[in-house]
Design a protein around this motif. Structure first.
Motif, PDB file in Angstrom:
ATOM      1  N   LEU A  40      41.435  41.156  48.008  1.00 49.10           N
ATOM      2  CA  LEU A  40      40.424  42.381  47.801  1.00 49.10           C
ATOM      3  C   LEU A  40      39.742  42.601  49.026  1.00 49.10           C
ATOM      4  O   LEU A  40      39.369  43.943  49.262  1.00 49.10           O
ATOM      5  N   VAL A  41      39.230  41.658  50.011  1.00 50.91           N
ATOM      6  CA  VAL A  41      38.890  42.177  51.029  1.00 50.91           C
ATOM      7  C   VAL A  41      39.515  43.275  51.899  1.00 50.91           C
ATOM      8  O   VAL A  41      38.849  44.153  52.352  1.00 50.91           O
ATOM      9  N   ALA A  42      40.852  42.982  52.042  1.00 52.43           N
ATOM     10  CA  ALA A  42      41.395  43.821  52.831  1.00 52.43           C
ATOM     11  C   ALA A  42      41.735  45.280  52.039  1.00 52.43           C
ATOM     12  O   ALA A  42      41.440  46.166  52.762  1.00 52.43           O
ATOM     13  N   ARG A  43      41.774  45.192  50.939  1.00 53.39           N
ATOM     14  CA  ARG A  43      41.627  46.603  50.276  1.00 53.39           C
ATOM     15  C   ARG A  43      40.255  47.204  50.477  1.00 53.39           C
ATOM     16  O   ARG A  43      40.247  48.399  50.685  1.00 53.39           O
ATOM     17  N   LEU A  44      39.067  46.525  50.391  1.00 49.76           N
ATOM     18  CA  LEU A  44      37.988  47.176  50.543  1.00 49.76           C
ATOM     19  C   LEU A  44      37.856  47.653  52.285  1.00 49.76           C
ATOM     20  O   LEU A  44      37.324  48.652  52.034  1.00 49.76           O
ATOM     21  N   LEU A  45      38.261  46.991  52.988  1.00 49.00           N
ATOM     22  CA  LEU A  45      38.285  47.316  54.311  1.00 49.00           C
ATOM     23  C   LEU A  45      39.089  48.651  54.673  1.00 49.00           C
ATOM     24  O   LEU A  45      38.645  49.382  55.275  1.00 49.00           O
ATOM     25  N   ARG A  46      40.404  48.760  54.136  1.00 47.75           N
ATOM     26  CA  ARG A  46      41.139  49.788  54.132  1.00 47.75           C
ATOM     27  C   ARG A  46      40.387  51.185  53.744  1.00 47.75           C
ATOM     28  O   ARG A  46      40.462  51.996  54.094  1.00 47.75           O
ATOM     29  N   ARG A  47      39.838  50.774  52.356  1.00 48.72           N
ATOM     30  CA  ARG A  47      39.143  51.994  51.848  1.00 48.72           C
ATOM     31  C   ARG A  47      38.000  52.483  52.423  1.00 48.72           C
ATOM     32  O   ARG A  47      37.737  53.555  52.831  1.00 48.72           O
ATOM     33  N   ALA A  48      37.382  51.622  53.117  1.00 53.34           N
ATOM     34  CA  ALA A  48      36.254  51.933  54.072  1.00 53.34           C
ATOM     35  C   ALA A  48      36.528  52.717  55.168  1.00 53.34           C
ATOM     36  O   ALA A  48      36.087  53.752  55.764  1.00 53.34           O
ATOM     37  N   LEU A  49      37.623  52.379  55.778  1.00 53.88           N
ATOM     38  CA  LEU A  49      38.120  52.917  57.068  1.00 53.88           C
ATOM     39  C   LEU A  49      38.755  54.210  56.602  1.00 53.88           C
ATOM     40  O   LEU A  49      38.568  55.322  57.085  1.00 53.88           O
ATOM     41  N   ASP A  50      39.206  54.482  55.217  1.00 51.07           N
ATOM     42  CA  ASP A  50      39.795  55.771  54.724  1.00 51.07           C
ATOM     43  C   ASP A  50      38.560  56.771  54.629  1.00 51.07           C
ATOM     44  O   ASP A  50      38.649  57.858  55.032  1.00 51.07           O
ATOM     45  N   LEU A  51      37.350  56.128  54.337  1.00 48.00           N
ATOM     46  CA  LEU A  51      36.015  57.140  54.136  1.00 48.00           C
ATOM     47  C   LEU A  51      35.460  57.494  55.406  1.00 48.00           C
ATOM     48  O   LEU A  51      35.096  58.484  55.696  1.00 48.00           O
ATOM     49  N   LEU A  52      35.690  56.435  56.501  1.00 42.76           N
ATOM     50  CA  LEU A  52      35.186  56.822  57.770  1.00 42.76           C
ATOM     51  C   LEU A  52      36.110  57.760  58.455  1.00 42.76           C
ATOM     52  O   LEU A  52      35.735  58.582  59.399  1.00 42.76           O
ATOM     53  N   ALA A  53      37.312  57.899  58.089  1.00 45.11           N
ATOM     54  CA  ALA A  53      38.213  58.872  58.878  1.00 45.11           C
ATOM     55  C   ALA A  53      37.908  60.225  58.411  1.00 45.11           C
ATOM     56  O   ALA A  53      38.298  61.219  58.927  1.00 45.11           O
ATOM     57  N   ARG A  54      37.142  60.339  57.200  1.00 44.33           N
ATOM     58  CA  ARG A  54      36.778  61.714  56.675  1.00 44.33           C
ATOM     59  C   ARG A  54      35.490  62.127  57.443  1.00 44.33           C
ATOM     60  O   ARG A  54      34.985  63.431  57.433  1.00 44.33           O
ATOM     61  N   VAL A  55      34.648  61.471  58.285  1.00 37.79           N
ATOM     62  CA  VAL A  55      33.731  61.785  59.183  1.00 37.79           C
ATOM     63  C   VAL A  55      34.385  62.278  60.568  1.00 37.79           C
ATOM     64  O   VAL A  55      34.969  61.638  61.368  1.00 37.79           O
ATOM     65  N   ASP A  56      33.684  63.457  60.968  1.00 40.58           N
ATOM     66  CA  ASP A  56      33.892  63.856  62.366  1.00 40.58           C
ATOM     67  C   ASP A  56      32.857  63.338  63.126  1.00 40.58           C
ATOM     68  O   ASP A  56      31.479  63.931  62.761  1.00 40.58           O
ATOM     69  N   PHE A  57      32.905  62.374  63.952  1.00 42.94           N
ATOM     70  CA  PHE A  57      31.568  61.778  64.813  1.00 42.94           C
ATOM     71  C   PHE A  57      31.345  62.272  66.190  1.00 42.94           C
ATOM     72  O   PHE A  57      30.336  61.991  66.775  1.00 42.94           O
ATOM     73  N   SER A  58      31.916  63.517  66.324  1.00 41.92           N
ATOM     74  CA  SER A  58      31.416  64.337  67.502  1.00 41.92           C
ATOM     75  C   SER A  58      30.170  64.816  67.417  1.00 41.92           C
ATOM     76  O   SER A  58      29.709  65.088  66.217  1.00 41.92           O
ATOM     77  N   PRO A  59      29.217  64.778  68.473  1.00 41.46           N
ATOM     78  CA  PRO A  59      27.915  65.063  68.505  1.00 41.46           C
ATOM     79  C   PRO A  59      27.781  66.498  67.732  1.00 41.46           C
ATOM     80  O   PRO A  59      26.894  66.594  66.753  1.00 41.46           O
ATOM     81  N   ALA A  60      28.605  67.448  67.863  1.00 48.13           N
ATOM     82  CA  ALA A  60      28.526  68.693  67.453  1.00 48.13           C
ATOM     83  C   ALA A  60      28.599  68.937  65.723  1.00 48.13           C
ATOM     84  O   ALA A  60      28.109  69.501  65.226  1.00 48.13           O
ATOM     85  N   ALA A  61      29.787  68.082  65.462  1.00 46.16           N
ATOM     86  CA  ALA A  61      30.120  67.976  64.159  1.00 46.16           C
ATOM     87  C   ALA A  61      28.902  67.416  63.210  1.00 46.16           C
ATOM     88  O   ALA A  61      28.535  67.878  61.950  1.00 46.16           O
ATOM     89  N   LEU A  62      28.367  66.370  63.725  1.00 41.78           N
ATOM     90  CA  LEU A  62      27.413  65.486  63.140  1.00 41.78           C
ATOM     91  C   LEU A  62      26.195  66.247  63.042  1.00 41.78           C
ATOM     92  O   LEU A  62      25.298  66.557  62.053  1.00 41.78           O
TER      93      LEU A  62
END
Length: 117
Positions: A40-62
């Motif tokens: 279950l931990v592995a599933r939660l971590l994979r999903r969290a990474l999926d969510l983070l992949a939706r964020v553009d962390f470049s300063p301009a995008a933020l």
């Protein structure tokens, strides 16, 4: 764990181990539960990474997101919730494994005793 469960059942044929069969089965049950938590931990971590992949962390995008829809903080918050729950489950898993230490010592000591007879 299926195999360990079957083997532990066959230990009932040895009366000298009868008082420790509950301990041996508890070890297996704890390991089984811990493995389920780890999955279950592995599933939660994979999903969290999926969510983070939706964020553009470049300063301009933020900066643009902060001026606009503010989706990045929502994704970050949700990912942090998943990381938090994964950490809680890791602690539960570690507790289960730790509980087995004394049980293993008792069981192994008895088996060594019987082997030396």
């Amino acid at each position: 764990m299926e195999q360990a469960w079957e083997i532990a059942g066959s230990l009932a044929a040895y009366p000298a181990l009868a008082d420790l069969l509950g301990e041996r089965h508890r070890i297996i049950a704890n390991d089984w539960q811990s493995a389920g938590l780890q999955a279950l931990v592995a599933r939660l971590l994979r999903r969290a990474l999926d969510l983070l992949a939706r964020v553009d962390f470049s300063p301009a995008a933020l900066r643009a997101d902060l001026r606009g829809e503010r989706k990045a903080p929502a994704y970050l918050y949700s990912a942090s919730e998943l990381f938090d729950r994964a950490a809680d489950l890791m602690a539960e898993s570690a507790t289960l494994v730790h509980e087995n230490e004394r049980r293993w010592r008792m069981f192994r000591a008895r088996v060594r005793e019987l082997q030396s007879e």
